[in-house]
Design an enzyme around this catalytic site. Structure first.
Site, PDB file in Angstrom:
ATOM      1  N   SER A   1       3.734  -2.049  10.174  1.00 35.56           N
ATOM      2  CA  SER A   1       5.190  -2.110  10.329  1.00 35.56           C
ATOM      3  C   SER A   1       5.794  -3.461   9.946  1.00 35.56           C
ATOM      4  O   SER A   1       6.715  -3.947  10.607  1.00 35.56           O
ATOM      5  CB  SER A   1       5.594  -1.714  11.749  1.00 35.56           C
ATOM      6  OG  SER A   1       5.212  -0.369  12.009  1.00 35.56           O
TER       7      SER A   1
ATOM      8  N   ASN B   1       0.872  -1.174   0.000  1.00 33.80           N
ATOM      9  CA  ASN B   1       0.000   0.000   0.000  1.00 33.80           C
ATOM     10  C   ASN B   1       0.907   1.221   0.000  1.00 33.80           C
ATOM     11  O   ASN B   1       1.531   1.523   1.012  1.00 33.80           O
ATOM     12  CB  ASN B   1      -0.888  -0.029   1.255  1.00 33.80           C
ATOM     13  CG  ASN B   1      -1.692   1.251   1.416  1.00 33.80           C
ATOM     14  OD1 ASN B   1      -1.748   2.081   0.510  1.00 33.80           O
ATOM     15  ND2 ASN B   1      -2.307   1.402   2.576  1.00 33.80           N
TER      16      ASN B   1
ATOM     17  N   LYS C   1       0.084   4.262  -0.175  1.00 34.60           N
ATOM     18  CA  LYS C   1      -0.496   5.470   0.430  1.00 34.60           C
ATOM     19  C   LYS C   1      -0.266   6.660  -0.519  1.00 34.60           C
ATOM     20  O   LYS C   1      -0.348   6.480  -1.729  1.00 34.60           O
ATOM     21  CB  LYS C   1       0.072   5.691   1.837  1.00 34.60           C
ATOM     22  CG  LYS C   1      -0.060   4.407   2.667  1.00 34.60           C
ATOM     23  CD  LYS C   1       0.187   4.548   4.125  1.00 34.60           C
ATOM     24  CE  LYS C   1      -0.023   3.196   4.809  1.00 34.60           C
ATOM     25  NZ  LYS C   1       0.104   3.270   6.261  1.00 34.60           N
TER      26      LYS C   1
ATOM     27  N   GLU D   1      -5.163  -4.831  10.546  1.00 32.50           N
ATOM     28  CA  GLU D   1      -4.144  -3.811  10.747  1.00 32.50           C
ATOM     29  C   GLU D   1      -4.389  -3.082  12.060  1.00 32.50           C
ATOM     30  O   GLU D   1      -5.208  -2.161  12.117  1.00 32.50           O
ATOM     31  CB  GLU D   1      -4.172  -2.799   9.591  1.00 32.50           C
ATOM     32  CG  GLU D   1      -3.872  -3.414   8.234  1.00 32.50           C
ATOM     33  CD  GLU D   1      -3.273  -2.394   7.279  1.00 32.50           C
ATOM     34  OE1 GLU D   1      -2.241  -2.712   6.683  1.00 32.50           O
ATOM     35  OE2 GLU D   1      -3.805  -1.284   7.154  1.00 32.50           O
TER      36      GLU D   1
ATOM     37  N   GLY E   1       2.897   2.407  10.687  1.00 30.65           N
ATOM     38  CA  GLY E   1       3.837   3.514  10.519  1.00 30.65           C
ATOM     39  C   GLY E   1       4.564   3.896  11.796  1.00 30.65           C
ATOM     40  O   GLY E   1       5.217   4.935  11.851  1.00 30.65           O
TER      41      GLY E   1
ATOM     42  N   HIS F   1      -9.334   1.210   4.935  1.00 34.13           N
ATOM     43  CA  HIS F   1      -8.057   1.367   5.633  1.00 34.13           C
ATOM     44  C   HIS F   1      -8.241   2.301   6.831  1.00 34.13           C
ATOM     45  O   HIS F   1      -9.030   3.243   6.777  1.00 34.13           O
ATOM     46  CB  HIS F   1      -7.004   1.934   4.673  1.00 34.13           C
ATOM     47  CG  HIS F   1      -5.632   1.886   5.252  1.00 34.13           C
ATOM     48  ND1 HIS F   1      -5.169   2.862   6.114  1.00 34.13           N
ATOM     49  CD2 HIS F   1      -4.650   0.972   5.133  1.00 34.13           C
ATOM     50  CE1 HIS F   1      -3.936   2.536   6.484  1.00 34.13           C
ATOM     51  NE2 HIS F   1      -3.603   1.403   5.907  1.00 34.13           N
TER      52      HIS F   1
ATOM     53  N   GLU G   1      -6.575   4.689   7.894  1.00 37.13           N
ATOM     54  CA  GLU G   1      -6.376   6.116   7.597  1.00 37.13           C
ATOM     55  C   GLU G   1      -7.625   6.720   6.964  1.00 37.13           C
ATOM     56  O   GLU G   1      -7.948   7.888   7.199  1.00 37.13           O
ATOM     57  CB  GLU G   1      -5.129   6.300   6.711  1.00 37.13           C
ATOM     58  CG  GLU G   1      -3.864   6.072   7.536  1.00 37.13           C
ATOM     59  CD  GLU G   1      -2.706   5.462   6.789  1.00 37.13           C
ATOM     60  OE1 GLU G   1      -2.689   5.482   5.547  1.00 37.13           O
ATOM     61  OE2 GLU G   1      -1.793   4.929   7.467  1.00 37.13           O
TER      62      GLU G   1
HETATM   63  P1  13P Z   1       3.252   0.467   7.561  1.00 39.06           P
HETATM   64  O1  13P Z   1       3.764  -0.829   6.955  1.00 39.06           O
HETATM   65  O2  13P Z   1       3.968   1.674   7.022  1.00 39.06           O
HETATM   66  O3  13P Z   1       3.187   0.391   9.039  1.00 39.06           O
HETATM   67  O4  13P Z   1       1.750   0.628   7.027  1.00 39.06           O
HETATM   68  C1  13P Z   1       0.878  -0.440   7.157  1.00 39.06           C
HETATM   69  C2  13P Z   1      -0.346  -0.145   6.402  1.00 39.06           C
HETATM   70  O5  13P Z   1      -1.120   0.726   6.777  1.00 39.06           O
HETATM   71  C3  13P Z   1      -0.603  -0.899   5.169  1.00 39.06           C
HETATM   72  O6  13P Z   1      -1.892  -0.672   4.694  1.00 39.06           O
END
Ligand code: 13P
Length: 244
Positions: free
Chosen positions: A208, A4, A6, A162, A168, A90, A92
């Site tokens: 992560s 992903n 982002k 997640e 992150g 997601h 976010e």
């Molecule tokens: P990170 O791997 O940067 O922690 O992000 C995970 C994520 O949100 C994947 O959709």
């Protein structure tokens, strides 16, 4: 194994990523490989991935097929651009853009109607985990979203667990913590859609995931793959994850 991206990379950077990434995963036949770039890079990614096993997905979609919805992208548009997958719900999107379990369901149905493969995300916040509410949160997200699908629709989705506190932050759930949550989700699936569906559903872990922790996570039979954010932006590190 899904990346992903982002809100990172331009079309030129997308092309450069694939030039380095594809040779590194040319021997990987043990898993499906998906990259979800920003919408404006989908054409470049589809073009760059042509002839490889890597498939491309979106990071969101709107549920109407077309219409006066400024700034939105529909399932048929994603599909026509060469995308095969789409991430839905997601954290976010839930945190910053008002996504709810109800809109997750609408988007998932729309994705399936467009013949896209949805990766539907669930996961608890840190305060919820610390309050011992992880299972209850997963149940609410499942009941309000995924459980509204028909068995035929459900069979076509992938779930991503997640935990928000691991995204992150560099804090990964331990393989055991992730596996526990996956077991909760699988039992919700079994209760709603039956034992076969519970055994068949693929549940990805996200939060992560890095080249140095992917092996431990994937050693858990409950964990079927990974949804990778930051570490999917670098061709070498995402290739190491794919080739764990
Ligand atoms: P990170 O791997 O940067 O922690 O992000 C995970 C994520 O949100 C994947 O959709």
């Amino acid at each position: 194994m899904a990346g992903n991206w982002k809100m990172y990379k331009t079309p030129a950077e997308t092309k450069a990523f694939f030039e380095k990434f594809l040779p590194l995963v040319s021997g990987a036949s043990h898993c499906e490989i998906v990259i979800n770039p920003p919408f404006v890079n989908i054409a470049a990614a589809v073009d760059a991935a042509k002839g490889s096993r890597v498939e491309i997905g979106g990071q969101n979609l709107y549920w109407a097929k077309e219409g006066a919805f400024t700034g939105e992208i529909s399932g048929p548009m994603l599909k026509a651009s060469g995308a095969e997958w789409v991430i839905i719900g997601h954290s976010e999107r839930r945190q910053y853009f008002g996504e709810t379990d109800e809109t997750v369901l609408k988007r998932t149905v729309a994705a399936l109607e467009a013949d896209l493969k949805p990766i539907v995300c669930v996961g608890e916040m840190l305060a919820e985990r610390e309050a011992g509410e992880t299972e209850a949160v997963l149940r609410t997200q499942f009941d309000g979203g995924i459980a509204g699908l028909s068995p035929e629709q459900f069979a076509k989705i992938v779930i991503a667990y997640e935990p928000v506190w691991a995204i992150g932050t560099g804090k990964t759930a331990t393989p055991e913590m992730a596996a526990d949550a996956h077991r909760v989700l699988r039992s919700l699936v079994t209760a709603k859609f039956g034992a076969d569906a519970g055994a068949a559903v693929r549940i990805l872990y996200g939060g992560s995931v890095k080249p140095d922790n992917v092996k431990g996570l994937m050693a858990q039979p409950e964990i079927d793959g990974a949804l990778v954010g930051g570490a999917s932006l670098d061709p070498g590190s995402f290739a190491s994850i794919v080739n764990f």
